[in-house]
Design an enzyme around this catalytic site. Structure first.
Site, PDB file in Angstrom:
ATOM      1  N   ARG A 159      17.453  62.254  27.812  1.00 40.64           N
ATOM      2  CA  ARG A 159      18.213  63.329  28.461  1.00 40.64           C
ATOM      3  C   ARG A 159      17.339  64.037  29.487  1.00 40.64           C
ATOM      4  O   ARG A 159      16.388  64.730  29.131  1.00 40.64           O
ATOM      5  CB  ARG A 159      18.729  64.343  27.432  1.00 40.64           C
ATOM      6  CG  ARG A 159      19.459  65.521  28.078  1.00 40.64           C
ATOM      7  CD  ARG A 159      20.362  66.282  27.130  1.00 40.64           C
ATOM      8  NE  ARG A 159      19.656  67.068  26.142  1.00 40.64           N
ATOM      9  CZ  ARG A 159      20.220  67.999  25.357  1.00 40.64           C
ATOM     10  NH1 ARG A 159      21.523  68.244  25.474  1.00 40.64           N
ATOM     11  NH2 ARG A 159      19.517  68.658  24.461  1.00 40.64           N
ATOM     12  N   ASP A 442      17.595  74.993  19.557  1.00 44.36           N
ATOM     13  CA  ASP A 442      17.121  74.705  20.903  1.00 44.36           C
ATOM     14  C   ASP A 442      17.657  75.771  21.848  1.00 44.36           C
ATOM     15  O   ASP A 442      18.185  76.797  21.402  1.00 44.36           O
ATOM     16  CB  ASP A 442      17.487  73.286  21.342  1.00 44.36           C
ATOM     17  CG  ASP A 442      18.996  73.068  21.507  1.00 44.36           C
ATOM     18  OD1 ASP A 442      19.758  74.052  21.445  1.00 44.36           O
ATOM     19  OD2 ASP A 442      19.390  71.906  21.709  1.00 44.36           O
TER      20      ASP A 442
END
Length: 527
Positions: A159, A442
């Site tokens: 990603r 996160d």
């Protein structure tokens, strides 16, 4: 090299990653595609201004033909056919080994939300991924434990950063490099042919996509990059995270733009809720209750995930479910028992709905999630045949944010303040995946936490206990939480970055204007 400047120290094996040839590749990506990226960011701002004025969002009339016509995405290679359980995490060396060895179907190596974009994190991450692909990666813990890859490992998917994030340490023709060009470009340049030789390919997750035009840009980048390296078009496969509400209204169109390169769509949670707050920040009727009460089963989240499955499977694309963030503990078996029951319930729902796979944050959750998908899929590799034709979702259902019986509570406000500050403090120290209260957090968690505070203040929300959420009430909670954290950390507290974290939190949670992403002002504070 002409027009390319690196404003950071390059040492050791970082020189392999930042070779003249690799720098030339990412510089040409910038020159070719940065103008389009800039226009798309401007289009985001224009669309936001429109939403601020009228608050309407619907499926696009101009692309009705794409939604109503019959077409399918190209098939994916064999090693991407099974997506039952995907584990995610940053690209530090130990994490890469453990994730690939975890028994998961896929490891999403994250240069975005689970990563602080320090120079060392970004460049060393590419060293680690390259070593994983050549199977030379090793790691020795300070206690002497050694880590190596098993014979059988997860499929690697990467990603890159979202379109909005820059890379300040590299300039091309006098302007900062787009972070996505660095992350995608370095990985593709160094590893695409290696991966193909090993029977795999360059696979990606695309974050923060807001429209099908942004997906079209990625498709153009994939074609240009494959042509540049002499690789057949369609070799790249990319799964798009539907974590912005505008993208949820363009899922067919996004798959269509990437139809030769599509790996499917993923249904996020925190980022999706964060995007709803952001896109409708001026609308009091869009105020949400405590984030813990906004589950994947509330009406607007249910509508979006059901539509995602139907859309994907109608087009032959994979539909992936959301994150289980729980971290098992050895201290309290009862905590594990309760949390794992919730994880299992979540994965049962996703598998029965027709999802082809799901996300977990910790290796210990892989068996639980895998068991539920194995139970539903049996010997099948995925559920593409479940087209869910019975699903019908209208725009009003996608925007119906009512959560019956839910409220804003004093505890929910406090939790948002505490978790956001703790996460930001860790992020500023260079760690973007953080264990807080037995959950792996996160940047998405910090984003929704601070955006809810901003939303509640902006619209004068009152808690169930009768407290009006104001800047002063938030600062009082900050004082109390930081005092508690000072006791918890003792002598080390002074050496941590809590003061700076508080400043950044107040900038993005208490300011008059809504800050689009906390990582933008946060990045300015990184070395």
């Amino acid at each position: 090299m002409t027009g390319i400047e690196v404003h950071a120290t390059v040492t050791g094996r970082q020189r392999e990653i930042l070779s003249d040839e690799a720098l030339g590749f990412i510089a040409d990506l910038q020159r070719e595609f940065a103008p389009t990226r800039d226009r798309l960011l401007a289009a985001r701002r224009e669309r936001q201004a429109t939403l601020d004025r009228d608050g309407t969002l619907d499926f696009l009339p101009a692309t009705r033909r794409i939604r109503e016509s019959d077409w399918r995405v190209s098939p994916v290679p064999d090693d991407l056919q099974v997506r039952k359980v995907e584990i995610t995490g940053p690209t530090d060396r130990k994490m890469v080994i453990n994730a690939l060895n975890s028994g998961a179907s896929v490891f999403m190596a994250d240069f975005e939300d689970a990563n602080t974009p320090t120079w060392v994190n970004m460049v060393d991450g590419h060293v680690n991924l390259g070593d994983a692909i050549t199977r030379t990666i090793e790691f020795t813990n300070p206690d002497g434990r050694e880590y190596r890859l098993n014979d059988r490992i997860a499929t690697l998917v990467v990603r890159p950063r979202g379109w909005h994030l820059p890379e300040k340490h590299i300039e091309v023709d006098g302007r900062p490099l787009v972070g996505a060009f660095m992350d995608f470009g370095l990985y593709f340049f160094h590893n695409a042919k290696r991966l193909i030789e090993r029977g795999s390919g360059p696979y990606f997750y695309l974050p923060k996509t807001e429209s099908h035009l942004e997906a079209r840009l990625w498709n153009d980048i994939f074609n240009w990059s494959q042509d540049r390296l002499g690789i057949p078009r369609g070799t790249v496969k990319a799964t798009v995270l539907i974590e912005v509400i505008t993208a949820a209204f363009e899922m067919d169109e996004i798959l269509y733009e990437l139809r030769d390169h599509s790996g499917g769509l993923n249904a996020g949670r925190w980022d999706y809720i964060f995007s709803l707050i952001k896109k409708f920040s001026s609308r009091s009727e869009m105020c949400l209750p405590d984030r813990a009460q906004v589950t994947m089963t509330v009406p607007f989240m249910r509508a979006y995930t059901e539509l995602l499955i139907r859309t994907c499977h109608r087009r032959g694309a994979f539909a992936l479910g959301g994150m289980a963030a729980f971290i098992p503990t050895r201290k309290d078996p009862k905590v594990n028992e309760t949390a794992l029951a919730r994880v299992r319930e979540d994965k049962v729902r996703e598998a029965n709905d027709g999802m082809d796979g799901t996300w977990v944050a910790h290796p210990d959750l892989v068996p639980t999630a895998m068991e539920e998908f194995d139970r539903v899929l049996g010997t099948r590799r995925n559920q593409l045949e479940r087209t869910r034709e019975e699903v019908r979702v209208a725009a009003k259902e996608m925007l119906d944010v009512r959560v019956p019986g839910a409220t804003v509570t004093d505890a929910g406000v406090r939790a948002n303040v505490s978790v956001a500050i703790q996460y930001i403090e860790s992020w500023l120290r260079g760690t973007g995946a953080v264990a807080i209260n037995n959950l792996m957090e996160d940047a998405a968690t910090a984003e929704i936490s601070r955006s809810q505070i901003w939303q509640w203040i902006r619209h004068g929300a009152k808690t169930a206990e009768g407290t009006t959420v104001t800047p002063d009430s938030i600062r009082k909670i900050e004082d109390e939480e930081l005092a508690q954290l000072s006791e918890t950390y003792g002598d080390t507290f002074a050496d941590m970055k809590f003061a700076e974290a508080r400043e950044l939190f107040e900038e993005v949670a208490l300011g008059d204007e809504f800050v689009e992403f906390l990582t933008l002002p946060g990045y300015l504070r990184l070395p």
